[in-house]
Every structure is written in C-alpha cells, then in structure tokens.
Scaffold this motif. Structure first.
Motif, PDB file in Angstrom:
ATOM      1  N   VAL A  41     -26.585 -75.403  58.543  1.00 54.54           N
ATOM      2  CA  VAL A  41     -26.451 -75.003  57.145  1.00 54.54           C
ATOM      3  C   VAL A  41     -25.160 -75.623  56.629  1.00 54.54           C
ATOM      4  O   VAL A  41     -24.229 -75.867  57.391  1.00 54.54           O
ATOM      5  N   ASN A  42     -25.124 -75.934  55.347  1.00 53.52           N
ATOM      6  CA  ASN A  42     -23.909 -76.528  54.805  1.00 53.52           C
ATOM      7  C   ASN A  42     -23.187 -75.592  53.835  1.00 53.52           C
ATOM      8  O   ASN A  42     -22.167 -75.945  53.274  1.00 53.52           O
ATOM      9  N   VAL A  43     -23.722 -74.385  53.666  1.00 52.92           N
ATOM     10  CA  VAL A  43     -23.075 -73.356  52.852  1.00 52.92           C
ATOM     11  C   VAL A  43     -23.198 -72.021  53.572  1.00 52.92           C
ATOM     12  O   VAL A  43     -24.263 -71.677  54.064  1.00 52.92           O
ATOM     13  N   LYS A  44     -22.099 -71.275  53.648  1.00 51.68           N
ATOM     14  CA  LYS A  44     -22.106 -69.949  54.264  1.00 51.68           C
ATOM     15  C   LYS A  44     -21.551 -68.924  53.286  1.00 51.68           C
ATOM     16  O   LYS A  44     -20.862 -69.265  52.340  1.00 51.68           O
ATOM     17  N   TYR A  45     -21.863 -67.665  53.564  1.00 53.95           N
ATOM     18  CA  TYR A  45     -21.422 -66.556  52.728  1.00 53.95           C
ATOM     19  C   TYR A  45     -20.393 -65.735  53.490  1.00 53.95           C
ATOM     20  O   TYR A  45     -20.586 -65.422  54.661  1.00 53.95           O
ATOM     21  N   LYS A  46     -19.300 -65.396  52.830  1.00 55.01           N
ATOM     22  CA  LYS A  46     -18.281 -64.562  53.459  1.00 55.01           C
ATOM     23  C   LYS A  46     -17.483 -63.850  52.370  1.00 55.01           C
ATOM     24  O   LYS A  46     -17.009 -64.493  51.429  1.00 55.01           O
ATOM     25  N   THR A  47     -17.344 -62.559  52.480  1.00 52.21           N
ATOM     26  CA  THR A  47     -16.532 -61.748  51.577  1.00 52.21           C
ATOM     27  C   THR A  47     -16.847 -62.029  50.104  1.00 52.21           C
ATOM     28  O   THR A  47     -15.990 -62.428  49.337  1.00 52.21           O
ATOM     29  N   ASP A  48     -18.104 -61.861  49.732  1.00 52.92           N
ATOM     30  CA  ASP A  48     -18.546 -62.007  48.337  1.00 52.92           C
ATOM     31  C   ASP A  48     -18.392 -63.408  47.764  1.00 52.92           C
ATOM     32  O   ASP A  48     -18.311 -63.572  46.544  1.00 52.92           O
ATOM     33  N   SER A  49     -18.332 -64.432  48.619  1.00 49.60           N
ATOM     34  CA  SER A  49     -18.221 -65.812  48.140  1.00 49.60           C
ATOM     35  C   SER A  49     -19.032 -66.738  49.036  1.00 49.60           C
ATOM     36  O   SER A  49     -19.200 -66.485  50.222  1.00 49.60           O
ATOM     37  N   PHE A  50     -19.515 -67.819  48.442  1.00 46.09           N
ATOM     38  CA  PHE A  50     -20.154 -68.882  49.211  1.00 46.09           C
ATOM     39  C   PHE A  50     -19.138 -69.995  49.380  1.00 46.09           C
ATOM     40  O   PHE A  50     -18.336 -70.260  48.482  1.00 46.09           O
ATOM     41  N   ILE A  56     -20.498 -81.979  50.997  1.00 43.15           N
ATOM     42  CA  ILE A  56     -21.921 -82.095  50.689  1.00 43.15           C
ATOM     43  C   ILE A  56     -22.109 -83.337  49.831  1.00 43.15           C
ATOM     44  O   ILE A  56     -21.453 -83.496  48.796  1.00 43.15           O
ATOM     45  N   MET A  57     -22.992 -84.200  50.285  1.00 41.51           N
ATOM     46  CA  MET A  57     -23.216 -85.473  49.604  1.00 41.51           C
ATOM     47  C   MET A  57     -24.087 -85.290  48.361  1.00 41.51           C
ATOM     48  O   MET A  57     -24.913 -84.380  48.299  1.00 41.51           O
ATOM     49  N   LYS A  58     -23.919 -86.156  47.370  1.00 43.18           N
ATOM     50  CA  LYS A  58     -24.731 -86.135  46.169  1.00 43.18           C
ATOM     51  C   LYS A  58     -26.206 -86.255  46.555  1.00 43.18           C
ATOM     52  O   LYS A  58     -26.573 -87.108  47.370  1.00 43.18           O
ATOM     53  N   GLY A  59     -27.041 -85.375  46.025  1.00 41.45           N
ATOM     54  CA  GLY A  59     -28.474 -85.399  46.301  1.00 41.45           C
ATOM     55  C   GLY A  59     -28.883 -84.659  47.562  1.00 41.45           C
ATOM     56  O   GLY A  59     -30.072 -84.510  47.827  1.00 41.45           O
ATOM     57  N   GLU A  60     -27.921 -84.184  48.341  1.00 42.04           N
ATOM     58  CA  GLU A  60     -28.225 -83.470  49.585  1.00 42.04           C
ATOM     59  C   GLU A  60     -28.688 -82.043  49.275  1.00 42.04           C
ATOM     60  O   GLU A  60     -28.184 -81.394  48.366  1.00 42.04           O
ATOM     61  N   GLU A  61     -29.663 -81.568  50.029  1.00 43.87           N
ATOM     62  CA  GLU A  61     -30.150 -80.208  49.871  1.00 43.87           C
ATOM     63  C   GLU A  61     -29.084 -79.204  50.310  1.00 43.87           C
ATOM     64  O   GLU A  61     -28.424 -79.392  51.332  1.00 43.87           O
ATOM     65  N   ILE A  62     -28.887 -78.154  49.539  1.00 46.72           N
ATOM     66  CA  ILE A  62     -27.921 -77.112  49.884  1.00 46.72           C
ATOM     67  C   ILE A  62     -28.658 -76.034  50.667  1.00 46.72           C
ATOM     68  O   ILE A  62     -29.598 -75.424  50.163  1.00 46.72           O
ATOM     69  N   LEU A  63     -28.231 -75.824  51.918  1.00 48.57           N
ATOM     70  CA  LEU A  63     -28.912 -74.897  52.826  1.00 48.57           C
ATOM     71  C   LEU A  63     -27.988 -73.786  53.269  1.00 48.57           C
ATOM     72  O   LEU A  63     -26.821 -74.022  53.583  1.00 48.57           O
ATOM     73  N   THR A  64     -28.516 -72.567  53.334  1.00 47.48           N
ATOM     74  CA  THR A  64     -27.742 -71.427  53.789  1.00 47.48           C
ATOM     75  C   THR A  64     -28.657 -70.447  54.493  1.00 47.48           C
ATOM     76  O   THR A  64     -29.877 -70.564  54.428  1.00 47.48           O
ATOM     77  N   HIS A  65     -28.090 -69.478  55.185  1.00 47.74           N
ATOM     78  CA  HIS A  65     -28.814 -68.342  55.734  1.00 47.74           C
ATOM     79  C   HIS A  65     -28.588 -67.188  54.772  1.00 47.74           C
ATOM     80  O   HIS A  65     -27.444 -66.833  54.501  1.00 47.74           O
ATOM     81  N   PHE A  66     -29.644 -66.600  54.241  1.00 46.30           N
ATOM     82  CA  PHE A  66     -29.489 -65.498  53.295  1.00 46.30           C
ATOM     83  C   PHE A  66     -29.297 -64.156  53.985  1.00 46.30           C
ATOM     84  O   PHE A  66     -28.978 -63.180  53.347  1.00 46.30           O
ATOM     85  N   VAL A  67     -29.447 -64.116  55.297  1.00 47.07           N
ATOM     86  CA  VAL A  67     -29.238 -62.886  56.041  1.00 47.07           C
ATOM     87  C   VAL A  67     -27.777 -62.847  56.474  1.00 47.07           C
ATOM     88  O   VAL A  67     -27.276 -63.771  57.098  1.00 47.07           O
ATOM     89  N   ARG A  68     -27.084 -61.768  56.125  1.00 43.46           N
ATOM     90  CA  ARG A  68     -25.686 -61.627  56.538  1.00 43.46           C
ATOM     91  C   ARG A  68     -25.625 -61.278  58.007  1.00 43.46           C
ATOM     92  O   ARG A  68     -26.349 -60.431  58.483  1.00 43.46           O
ATOM     93  N   THR A  69     -24.745 -61.963  58.720  1.00 38.60           N
ATOM     94  CA  THR A  69     -24.596 -61.677  60.159  1.00 38.60           C
ATOM     95  C   THR A  69     -23.215 -61.154  60.451  1.00 38.60           C
ATOM     96  O   THR A  69     -22.321 -61.252  59.660  1.00 38.60           O
TER      97      THR A  69
END
Length: 69
Positions: A41-50, A56-69
């Motif tokens: 994944v190239n984006v993570k969530y932590k303390t109310d922020s991504f 991240i390169m121009k045109g690249e898909e932004i991927l994250t896990h929506f489940v908090r671990t």
C-alpha cells in the motif's frame, strides 16, 4: 467491501423558506482504492490522518487498507 456515495447522502433545507439541497459526508478516502490482499500500500492511516508511505508517481493508483490495525 463496495459502497456507494448514496450511503452518505441526505437532503435538508438550508433555510426556512429555501429549497431542499442534497448534502454529502465524504472524506479523502473516497479517492483511494483498497488493497485487501497481500501487497504494497502507498497510503496508511494513523491518528486521524492519511500519509504516503513513499513518493507516489503521477498516474499511480493510490492504495490503502481501510481496516485499522
């Protein structure tokens, strides 16, 4: 899990005699795709922020896990 913007939409009157308007409650996560299986994944969530885990390169898909671990 797929979802629809209708899940976060409602209508209301903004003023007493005004027309009804449609309101939406969405956040920046609506622009991201979920990586449910193994993989980077190239984006993570932590303390109310991504935050980006790397550049991240121009045109690249932004991927994250929506489940908090």
């Amino acid at each position: 899990m797929a979802c629809d913007v209708v899940d976060w939409a409602w209508s209301r009157k903004v003023s007493e005699n005004g027309p009804e308007v449609i309101c939406l409650s969405i956040n920046i996560a609506s622009l991201m795709n979920s990586r449910d299986g193994p993989g980077e994944v190239n984006v993570k969530y932590k303390t109310d922020s991504f935050f980006a885990t790397r550049d991240i390169m121009k045109g690249e898909e932004i991927l994250t896990h929506f489940v908090r671990t």
